[in-house]
Design a protein around this motif. Structure first.
Motif, PDB file in Angstrom:
ATOM      1  N   LYS A   1       6.059   3.881  10.181  1.00  0.00           N
ATOM      2  CA  LYS A   1       4.837   4.629   9.897  1.00  0.00           C
ATOM      3  C   LYS A   1       3.997   4.003   8.794  1.00  0.00           C
ATOM      4  CE  LYS A   1       5.814   9.366  11.260  1.00  0.00           C
ATOM      5  NZ  LYS A   1       5.768  10.753  10.790  1.00  0.00           N
ATOM      6  N   PHE A   2       4.641   3.477   7.776  1.00  0.00           N
ATOM      7  CA  PHE A   2       3.911   2.983   6.615  1.00  0.00           C
ATOM      8  C   PHE A   2       4.206   1.512   6.373  1.00  0.00           C
ATOM      9  CE2 PHE A   2       4.440   7.530   6.149  1.00  0.00           C
ATOM     10  CZ  PHE A   2       3.119   7.916   5.967  1.00  0.00           C
ATOM     11  N   PRO A   3       3.156   0.712   6.114  1.00  0.00           N
ATOM     12  CA  PRO A   3       3.335  -0.726   5.921  1.00  0.00           C
ATOM     13  C   PRO A   3       3.972  -1.110   4.586  1.00  0.00           C
ATOM     14  CG  PRO A   3       1.018  -0.132   5.804  1.00  0.00           C
ATOM     15  CD  PRO A   3       1.757   1.105   6.151  1.00  0.00           C
ATOM     16  N   ALA A   4       4.092  -0.152   3.692  1.00  0.00           N
ATOM     17  CA  ALA A   4       4.733  -0.444   2.409  1.00  0.00           C
ATOM     18  C   ALA A   4       5.697   0.676   2.065  1.00  0.00           C
ATOM     19  CB  ALA A   4       3.691  -0.601   1.308  1.00  0.00           C
ATOM     20  N   LEU A   5       6.769   0.296   1.410  1.00  0.00           N
ATOM     21  CA  LEU A   5       7.769   1.251   0.956  1.00  0.00           C
ATOM     22  C   LEU A   5       8.008   0.970  -0.523  1.00  0.00           C
ATOM     23  CD1 LEU A   5      10.979   2.358   2.660  1.00  0.00           C
ATOM     24  CD2 LEU A   5      11.167   1.320   0.426  1.00  0.00           C
ATOM     25  N   ILE A   6       7.930   2.002  -1.329  1.00  0.00           N
ATOM     26  CA  ILE A   6       8.200   1.859  -2.761  1.00  0.00           C
ATOM     27  C   ILE A   6       9.615   2.376  -2.997  1.00  0.00           C
ATOM     28  CG2 ILE A   6       7.478   2.479  -5.101  1.00  0.00           C
ATOM     29  CD1 ILE A   6       5.392   0.799  -3.516  1.00  0.00           C
ATOM     30  N   GLY A   7      10.482   1.487  -3.459  1.00  0.00           N
ATOM     31  CA  GLY A   7      11.881   1.833  -3.674  1.00  0.00           C
ATOM     32  C   GLY A   7      12.193   2.118  -5.137  1.00  0.00           C
ATOM     33  N   ARG A   8      13.480   2.347  -5.394  1.00  0.00           N
ATOM     34  CA  ARG A   8      13.917   2.720  -6.736  1.00  0.00           C
ATOM     35  C   ARG A   8      13.606   1.669  -7.788  1.00  0.00           C
ATOM     36  NH1 ARG A   8      18.629   3.984  -3.793  1.00  0.00           N
ATOM     37  NH2 ARG A   8      19.730   2.309  -4.857  1.00  0.00           N
ATOM     38  N   ASN A   9      13.507   0.388  -7.392  1.00  0.00           N
ATOM     39  CA  ASN A   9      13.213  -0.641  -8.390  1.00  0.00           C
ATOM     40  C   ASN A   9      11.859  -0.418  -9.055  1.00  0.00           C
ATOM     41  OD1 ASN A   9      11.922  -1.519  -5.891  1.00  0.00           O
ATOM     42  ND2 ASN A   9      11.630  -3.508  -6.830  1.00  0.00           N
ATOM     43  N   LEU A  10      10.943   0.288  -8.391  1.00  0.00           N
ATOM     44  CA  LEU A  10       9.646   0.601  -8.992  1.00  0.00           C
ATOM     45  C   LEU A  10       9.536   2.080  -9.373  1.00  0.00           C
ATOM     46  CD1 LEU A  10       6.882  -0.323  -9.911  1.00  0.00           C
ATOM     47  CD2 LEU A  10       6.094  -0.174  -7.555  1.00  0.00           C
TER      48      LEU A  10
END
Length: 133
Positions: free
Chosen positions: A93-102
């Motif tokens: 669904k989304f071209p970017a995923l923000i993970g725990r590292n950020l």
């Protein structure tokens, strides 16, 4: 120490390399590292590749090797520099995923904020289609 910003599950972000690309990202507290689709990463001209990472895919019970770059990501008017892996996310669904590292130390994720976008967006929608959703 600065106060973490409250974000929704989905937020508009800007991927900054030699160029800038606006898109939407899923904030995923279950993901260790942030990830960007190959198309916006290419359009923003992020890079160079600084290393590779092995990602375990529980759906297919296999390990996948992905390139990692340092990228700048603008979220809510603030720019963050972080490591992201690059992968084909066109089926997601989304071209970017923000993970725990950020997320860690920078954001608190409110699961009710922007939740309507999570339901309306389909894989392959471009930024304008998402805005109209």
């Amino acid at each position: 120490m600065k106060k973490p910003k409250i974000v929704g599950i989905v937020e508009k972000v800007k991927i900054i390399g030699e160029e800038e690309v606006e898109t939407y990202a899923l904030f995923d507290t279950g993901a260790k590292q942030s990830s960007i689709d190959t198309q916006p990463a290419s359009k923003a001209k992020v890079g160079p590749v600084i290393k590779t990472t092995v990602v375990k895919n529980p759906s297919f019970k296999q390990k996948i090797i992905r390139p990692v770059v340092t990228a700048k990501i603008e979220i809510d008017g603030e720019i963050y520099e972080t490591k992201v892996n690059i992968q084909d996310r066109s089926h997601m669904k989304f071209p970017a995923l923000i993970g725990r590292n950020l997320i860690a130390g920078n954001f608190l994720v409110d699961p009710n904020k922007n939740r309507e976008l999570l339901k309306k967006v389909r894989p392959g929608m471009d930024l304008e289609e998402i805005k109209r959703a």
